[in-house]
Structure formats: C-alpha cells, structure tokens
Design a protein around this motif. Structure first.
Motif, PDB file in Angstrom:
ATOM      1  N   ALA A  77       0.839  -1.211   0.000  1.00  0.00           N
ATOM      2  CA  ALA A  77       0.000   0.000   0.000  1.00  0.00           C
ATOM      3  C   ALA A  77       0.869   1.254   0.000  1.00  0.00           C
TER       4      ALA A  77
ATOM      5  N   ARG B 235      -0.582  -4.398  -7.082  1.00  0.00           N
ATOM      6  CA  ARG B 235      -1.354  -5.598  -6.708  1.00  0.00           C
ATOM      7  C   ARG B 235      -1.156  -6.706  -7.741  1.00  0.00           C
TER       8      ARG B 235
ATOM      9  N   CYS C 210      -0.971 -16.344   0.043  1.00  0.00           N
ATOM     10  CA  CYS C 210      -1.281 -15.083   0.727  1.00  0.00           C
ATOM     11  C   CYS C 210      -0.059 -14.525   1.441  1.00  0.00           C
TER      12      CYS C 210
ATOM     13  N   MET D 238       2.415 -12.689  -0.833  1.00  0.00           N
ATOM     14  CA  MET D 238       2.031 -11.446  -1.499  1.00  0.00           C
ATOM     15  C   MET D 238       2.740 -10.248  -0.901  1.00  0.00           C
ATOM     16  N   PHE D 239       3.093 -10.349   0.391  1.00  0.00           N
ATOM     17  CA  PHE D 239       3.810  -9.246   1.022  1.00  0.00           C
ATOM     18  C   PHE D 239       5.251  -9.209   0.533  1.00  0.00           C
TER      19      PHE D 239
ATOM     20  N   ILE E 268       5.624 -11.045   7.578  1.00  0.00           N
ATOM     21  CA  ILE E 268       4.865 -10.348   8.609  1.00  0.00           C
ATOM     22  C   ILE E 268       5.230 -10.884   9.990  1.00  0.00           C
TER      23      ILE E 268
ATOM     24  N   PRO F 105      -0.096 -11.470  14.800  1.00  0.00           N
ATOM     25  CA  PRO F 105       1.252 -11.507  14.236  1.00  0.00           C
ATOM     26  C   PRO F 105       2.134 -10.458  14.902  1.00  0.00           C
ATOM     27  N   PRO F 106       3.421 -10.770  15.070  1.00  0.00           N
ATOM     28  CA  PRO F 106       4.293  -9.906  15.865  1.00  0.00           C
ATOM     29  C   PRO F 106       4.482  -8.492  15.298  1.00  0.00           C
ATOM     30  N   ARG F 107       4.449  -8.346  13.967  1.00  0.00           N
ATOM     31  CA  ARG F 107       4.727  -7.021  13.394  1.00  0.00           C
ATOM     32  C   ARG F 107       3.511  -6.106  13.395  1.00  0.00           C
ATOM     33  N   ILE F 108       2.342  -6.661  13.745  1.00  0.00           N
ATOM     34  CA  ILE F 108       1.124  -5.856  13.753  1.00  0.00           C
ATOM     35  C   ILE F 108       0.826  -5.460  15.205  1.00  0.00           C
TER      36      ILE F 108
ATOM     37  N   VAL G 265      -5.844  -2.138   1.368  1.00  0.00           N
ATOM     38  CA  VAL G 265      -5.286  -3.405   1.851  1.00  0.00           C
ATOM     39  C   VAL G 265      -5.502  -4.445   0.754  1.00  0.00           C
ATOM     40  N   PHE G 266      -4.829  -5.599   0.917  1.00  0.00           N
ATOM     41  CA  PHE G 266      -4.888  -6.624  -0.120  1.00  0.00           C
ATOM     42  C   PHE G 266      -5.346  -7.954   0.472  1.00  0.00           C
TER      43      PHE G 266
ATOM     44  N   PRO H  89      -4.131 -10.798   1.545  1.00  0.00           N
ATOM     45  CA  PRO H  89      -3.662 -11.416   2.794  1.00  0.00           C
ATOM     46  C   PRO H  89      -4.192 -10.731   4.044  1.00  0.00           C
ATOM     47  N   GLN H  90      -4.400  -9.416   3.961  1.00  0.00           N
ATOM     48  CA  GLN H  90      -4.884  -8.715   5.156  1.00  0.00           C
ATOM     49  C   GLN H  90      -6.331  -9.085   5.468  1.00  0.00           C
TER      50      GLN H  90
ATOM     51  N   LEU I 118      -7.588 -11.969   4.826  1.00  0.00           N
ATOM     52  CA  LEU I 118      -7.457 -13.309   5.414  1.00  0.00           C
ATOM     53  C   LEU I 118      -7.067 -13.201   6.894  1.00  0.00           C
ATOM     54  N   MET I 119      -6.140 -12.275   7.197  1.00  0.00           N
ATOM     55  CA  MET I 119      -5.714 -12.097   8.583  1.00  0.00           C
ATOM     56  C   MET I 119      -6.869 -11.595   9.456  1.00  0.00           C
TER      57      MET I 119
ATOM     58  N   LYS J 134      -9.154 -14.350  10.244  1.00  0.00           N
ATOM     59  CA  LYS J 134      -8.610 -15.232  11.288  1.00  0.00           C
ATOM     60  C   LYS J 134      -8.802 -14.609  12.677  1.00  0.00           C
TER      61      LYS J 134
END
Lengths: 509, 223
Positions: free
Chosen positions: A372, A395, A500, A503-504, A508, B22-25, B70-71, B73-74, B76-77, B80
């Motif tokens: 982003a 994307r 998924c 993609m980053f 993460i 997740p640790p980075r969030i 956002v894309f 994977p986010q 999906l997160m 979850k």
C-alpha cells in the motif's frame, strides 16, 4: 451504407470506415494489443480522440476512470465509429512492428547444413537459423504471436477457438503463416534453401494444439487434459512453406503434460537438468510461471497462474522491451533515474522495469511491505510524464510474485529438497535475463536462495529447440519425458496460506 | 481510551489475533483473543460484541479492500482474528440458544473451474458480517447448487468463475435455481464476469468485490 473518415495520428493515415464499425476491428489490423480480447476490461486498447465525437456509455466511462485516464481517452473495443474522427494512437508501444529481423552474421555463402529452431511463445515468436556444423546462429527473426489478436491470455484464445471451427482454423492458419514468414525472412539473403535439413518447433501445450490444429476444448476447463501430447511431423509443403524444399521435415515437439509444454522440455534439455548429478531448478518468469526441478534421477515440474505482469502486460504503463521501455532504475539523490531501451524517452515499463519501479517505491518508503502507498491519499506514482505505477499495478505484481513463490516452495517440498541443496536456479522467460537479482530478492521473490545460485538464460526454450536439431538430442526425448513428473500444486491444502503470505514484500512474522 | 468494543473492531481490522500473533502488527498489544474474553468478563453481551466489535472490524477491512488500501492477505488475517473472537462467543451463543444471523449465503465456483481464492475471500467477508455461509467448494455442478438451495429455502446464492470458458455454466445454474425458487436472489462474480454478462444470463447481481456484495446483502436483509 454510410461511411466515415478515420484518421490515425501521428501517421496521418486516413481510412474509410462503415458507420457503426467497432474501432478495435479496424485497429486490430494495425497490431493493437487487446489482452482481454476486447471485453472492455484491460484498458490496453486506449486511444485519444482528437477530433469528432464517439459515444461513451457508463461502463466505458467507468473503465477510463479506473485507469486514471482523462475524458479524451477511449477504449477502441468499446468505441463505434459514427462520425468522421481523428484519433491519436497511444505513445507507448501498443503498435508493435510485427516482424523485426536481426541479422547476426553477414550473409554466408556456405554450403554447411543448417536448421531452423522456433520458440512458439504465447506472446512472442522467435525463429533462428542455425549452422549445424558450428552450432552458430546465422540469423534470428522475432515478432508478436498473431494469436494475440484473439486475446493476450491463452484462455481467451481457447474461448475464441471454441466459438466456431472457422475461428479455430484461423488461429492455426495465422500461426503457421507467421512462422513461415519468419522462416522466409531468415532465409532471405542468408543461405541456400537446399541446405535446410529440418525445422524444430517448441511451445506450450496450447501453442502445440493451435499449431497442430487440435481441438482445444479439453484445455479450457477442469478436468483439464490435452487431446494428445505427442509430437507431430510435417513436410514443408504440407504447411505451405514453399520457401523450403518440399521434403524438409518440420517437427513440433511433444508436451510434458496438459499444463507444461515442449518449451519447458527444451529448457530442461538446455540446462542439462536431466544429466545433472546435483539438483537444479528452471523457472520461467512468464504468464504460466512453469517451474522444473530435477537431477539425473527424477524431474518434477509444475505451472502456476502468475499472469502476464512479468511480461509488462495488464500493467497501466506496461509494454514490451522495445524502444522507450524502462528496463532499469537507478537510485540517485535527486530521485529515480530511468534507463530505457535504446535510450529513448521513457514510454512505459517492461517486466524488469516493473520490478525495479516497485523496488524503488519500497526502498524509498513510498509503499510499505504490504504494497500500500504510505501516503493514504496516493493512488499512483509518476516516474515520468505518462509513465506511472498505480496501486492496481502493484497488486498485479504481488499476485504474480506470490503465485511463483508458492510454486517454488511447494515443488521443493514435493521433492523433499532444501533450497540450499540446489546447485543452480536458471531464470528464463520474457524478462528472466534482464532481471536484477538483488532487487528481485528485495521484493521477497525467491529470497530463500543465495544470489550465487541463480543463472540467467535468455531463452531456454529456443536453446533447447536448437539442440533438438541434432538427431542424437531429439532421440533422447522419450526417455527424458519418462522421468518427468507433473505436480498440480494449486490443489495443495497449503497453497492458499503460502500464496497469501508471499504477497507481502517481507515477512509479517 | 477507546471502549473495549472499539478495540476489538481495531484488532479485527488489523488482523491482530493475540499479543504475539502476528508480531509485526500492533506489537505488544492484545488481539481479539484477549479482548473478546475481557469484554465477556466485563458483562458485555455476545450479540453486542459480535455486532459492534467483530463485524464492525470486518466491515472496515472490507471497505479498505474495496479502495485498494489493503490486499488479499490482510482480509485473510482479519478473518482469522474474527474467527478467534468468535470462538469465545460461540460458547455464549449456545447457552443463549444460538446466534442471530441475517440470512444464509450459498457459494461455489462453477463446474470446470478450480479457482477458489476469490470465492474464499467472499466467504470470509460474508461470514464476517454475520451471515451463515454454505461453501460448496470448487468445480461445483449445477445440481449441487440446486440441492443446497432446496435444503436452505430463502438462501442467497453466489457463483464464481475465473475462466472465460467456465462462465457460461453460470447461466445454467442461474436458470435452474430460478426454477426451484423464482424469488431467489443470485450473485455472480470473478475476473472475467461483467455487469453486462450478469444481465444477459438474468442473474440478479454482479459485484466486483466482496464488500459490494455484503452491502447488497445487508440492504436486502434490512427490509
């Protein structure tokens, strides 16, 4: 019937066109690329109307807006000619010279036997004239695959072929004719025709079917399978290639499976994977993202739906690697410095340029690791006038990168091989040769390998096709095919999770 | 200080499951795991936590996805993180006789097509907005859509296709569904699908993303 004048700027060519004709029907004869086959989705057939009016409905307006274009732009596939109009064709390379001949060695008088190797790619067709006694390339000819007029992606072309037998026949005819034209250009001034002993053609499974004129219906949906994967032999006269001696044999090589064609088989041969004591990998950075992993004992292969981003397609300012294409970007204090093919004014990004542009955005903190833009008001970043990267382009790239990364990871798992055990990873395909490995890894692509493990190879399919001009190499094909196992990875239970995650741009966790 | 429901919504939006994942969030901060438990201990009703915490977070991520902030994977997160919160709520709901759902949504990728990521994204978003989702999977034959509708009268039905060559199956499915229940509302989506195509095959709605679909469902169930 009413007729209108259509003027094409900057050529100032004027054509008389029947009222109501779709603009794309006219421009398709001028090699306008329509990756979505004229469904009004991709926006690649954009043109600017300078004079006269063209009706634009709501859907048409919405696509133009989504592509960040102003009102003067129209999509040729949605524009009917109902007035005298003047249009400007886009400045980036939408109109591609269909046949560029690139003589490598001066014309030779030699009486050496020679052969022709053809890489029948979905996007590009390359043919080379090879001196069989020295293996030297005498001449090379390259151009766009004319099938792109029926869609950039293979599924669109299959859908086109399934509409009617005459559509299917036209794809076969145009493919054979195009290769014939390349051969004609190669031979012109170069060699005595009687010396050509054979022609070898390699391509993916769909190209194999289109060339051979096979029914492609079973390639179109699950349960996927091919009508046949076998090789086909023709005499030059059967194909109407009368520039060759009638008896000259033309061989279309066999596919590995319904998803992986002889282009990858040739790549496996060119890289010597089937003869290697150590494990090696071949990755084709193209639309189908094929991957082969193997050694002397066994070979695994797969294909992933990477999409055409690596070839510079489906990208707002995407283009092939022709004059004006940004292929690399240097970081300088005053900002990005664009390096372009032939040093021309920047006109768009080819596959390697796309990677460098996104890497620039990431390393200069314009975008974050999720893809982003950090400034939440931003939707695109301009590198030069009319040369930009939009959020959708990022994307698109993320999807391509994730598909390939997931493919590599799952194929290694299937074979039970650690990344560090690979002696060499060959990168090939449209941009494989020009890719900057460090920047590729900075975006998280193939980051589990060391830079030293990679080896770039210009066109492994063509190299393998050249090798197959020799009987000894060609005779090994059945035995090599027996050792290759195709793996369908997208049905793997972990695929979505890995896809998924990949993609980053960085992990993460 | 934000209310606990607001913090739950933020955790879902950011995909924060618990303090460490997740640790980075939102490093070091609690996720839906801790926050949902805390909210229940504070005496907030499961319904309230669902509607004004978890679902609110999913709505926000849906809107962000729609505008490309956002894309995949986010989303999906977030799904979850929501599922983690739901785990704690489910026990409460079964005590109180089940959770209220605005409706049932049947979804599947049509015959001959194996693509499932887009469909799964829709599943997550619709489920995340409180609906009961019946996911028929990929390569779903027309009969299975019909059977699912018979078993779940009044459900909405979504069909996905990612191939130009499998899109035509949507027309058959749509026709058969309308024969079973002329009032069934059908949705179509997937990269090659367009609004014109939906109209042509007489499907009720075309959406180009999960958020728009949820908004339509919400407006249909509101009245």
């Amino acid at each position: 019937m009413k007729y209108h004048k259509l003027t094409l700027y900057p050529d100032c060519k004027t054509i008389s066109v029947a009222h109501g004709t779709l603009l794309s029907d006219i421009l398709s004869e001028y090699n306008l690329q329509m990756p979505c086959a004229g469904r009004g989705v991709c926006g690649n057939c954009k043109v600017r109307v300078i004079k006269g009016t063209v009706a634009k409905n709501r859907r048409h307006k919405a696509v133009i807006e989504r592509k960040h274009l102003d009102d003067s732009w129209y999509l040729a596939c949605m524009s009917r000619i109902e007035d005298d109009i003047v249009i400007e064709l886009p400045s980036n390379d939408m109109l591609i010279n269909p046949g560029v001949t690139n003589p490598i060695a001066p014309c030779i008088e030699s009486r050496h036997p020679a052969g022709i190797a053809v890489d029948l790619g979905s996007t590009t067709i390359v043919a080379q004239l090879i001196d069989l006694s020295t293996q030297q390339v005498i001449a090379s000819s390259e151009g766009i695959n004319p099938q792109t007029s029926a869609g950039a992606d293979i599924i669109s072309r299959i859908a086109f072929a399934m509409k009617s037998p005459s559509n299917a026949q036209s794809l076969t005819d145009m493919t054979r004719k195009c290769i014939g034209d390349h051969i004609y250009r190669l031979l012109h001034n170069h060699i005595h025709v009687g010396n050509i002993t054979g022609v070898i053609i390699a391509g993916n499974t769909a190209m194999h079917h289109f060339f051979a004129g096979l029914n492609v219906e079973r390639l179109s949906c699950a349960p996927f399978c091919s009508l046949t994967n076998g090789s086909y032999s023709y005499s030059a006269s059967q194909l109407g290639w009368d520039m060759l001696q009638e008896s000259c044999k033309v061989e279309l090589l066999p596919n590995i499976s319904h998803f992986v064609g002889s282009d990858i088989l040739c790549g496996i041969q060119a890289c010597g994977i089937a003869d290697s004591d150590e494990w090696q990998m071949l990755i084709d950075l193209g639309t189908n993202g094929e991957i082969a992993l193997g050694c002397r004992d066994s070979i695994f292969c797969t294909s992933t739906a990477a999409g055409p981003a690596f070839e510079g397609l489906n990208i707002s300012c995407g283009m092939r690697a022709s004059a004006g294409a940004v292929y690399a970007i240097e970081h300088e204090d005053e900002g990005p410095k664009l390096l372009t093919v032939a040093g021309d004014k920047p006109r768009g990004f080819c596959g390697s340029g796309l990677i460098e542009a996104i890497e620039y955005l990431l390393s200069s903190s314009k975008i974050d690791f999720t893809g982003a833009f950090i400034d939440s008001e931003t939707e695109l970043y301009s590198f030069a006038p009319d040369v930009y990267i939009s959020i959708q382009d990022i994307r698109e790239f993320q999807l391509a990168k994730a598909a390939l990364s997931a493919g590599v990871e799952l194929l290694l798992k299937e074979a039970g091989i650690e990344p560090s055990r690979l002696k060499t990873i060959y990168l090939t395909g449209g941009m494989g040769y020009h890719i900057n490995l460090a920047k590729m890894q900075a975006l998280g692509l193939f980051k589990d390998f060391e830079i030293g493990q990679f080896c770039k190879i210009v066109n492994s399919s063509l190299s393998g096709a050249c090798a197959n001009l020799r009987h000894t190499e060609r005779n090994r094909i059945p035995e090599i095919l027996n050792r290759i196992k195709f793996c369908a990875l997208e049905s793997d239970i972990n695929f979505q999770e890995i896809f998924c995650r990949e993609m980053f741009f960085s992990s993460i966790t | 200080m934000d209310t606990i429901l607001e913090r739950i919504a933020t955790a879902v939006e950011n995909g924060k499951i618990n303090k460490n994942i997740p640790p980075r969030i939102m490093p070091g901060e609690p996720g839906t795991d801790e926050l949902t438990r805390q909210a229940l201990e504070n005496g907030i009703s499961a319904d309230d936590i669902l509607t004004n915490g978890l679902i609110l977070g999913m709505e926000r991520i849906g809107v962000k996805f729609k505008v490309n902030k956002v894309f995949v994977p986010q989303v999906l997160m977030s799904a979850k993180a929501m599922a983690m919160g739901m785990r704690h709520l489910k026990a409460k709901f079964s005590e109180s006789g089940g959770m209220k759902s605005p409706g049932t949504f049947i979804i599947g990728t049509v015959e001959g097509d194996l693509h499932d990521i887009g469909k799964n994204l829709v599943t997550m978003m619709v489920e995340g907005n409180g609906y009961k989702v019946i996911d028929l999977g990929v390569d779903v034959k027309a009969d299975r859509f019909v059977d699912a509708l018979r078993e779940n009268p009044g459900a909405f039905v979504g069909m996905s296709a990612l191939l130009t060559t499998t899109m035509p199956h949507m027309e058959t499915v749509n026709r058969m569904l309308k024969e079973v229940d002329p009032n069934v509302k059908t949705f179509v989506g997937g990269a090659p699908v367009t609004a014109d195509f939906a109209k042509q095959i007489k499907a009720d709605y075309y959406t180009d993303g999960p958020q728009e679909l949820v908004e339509i469902l919400n407006s249909l169930t509101a009245c």
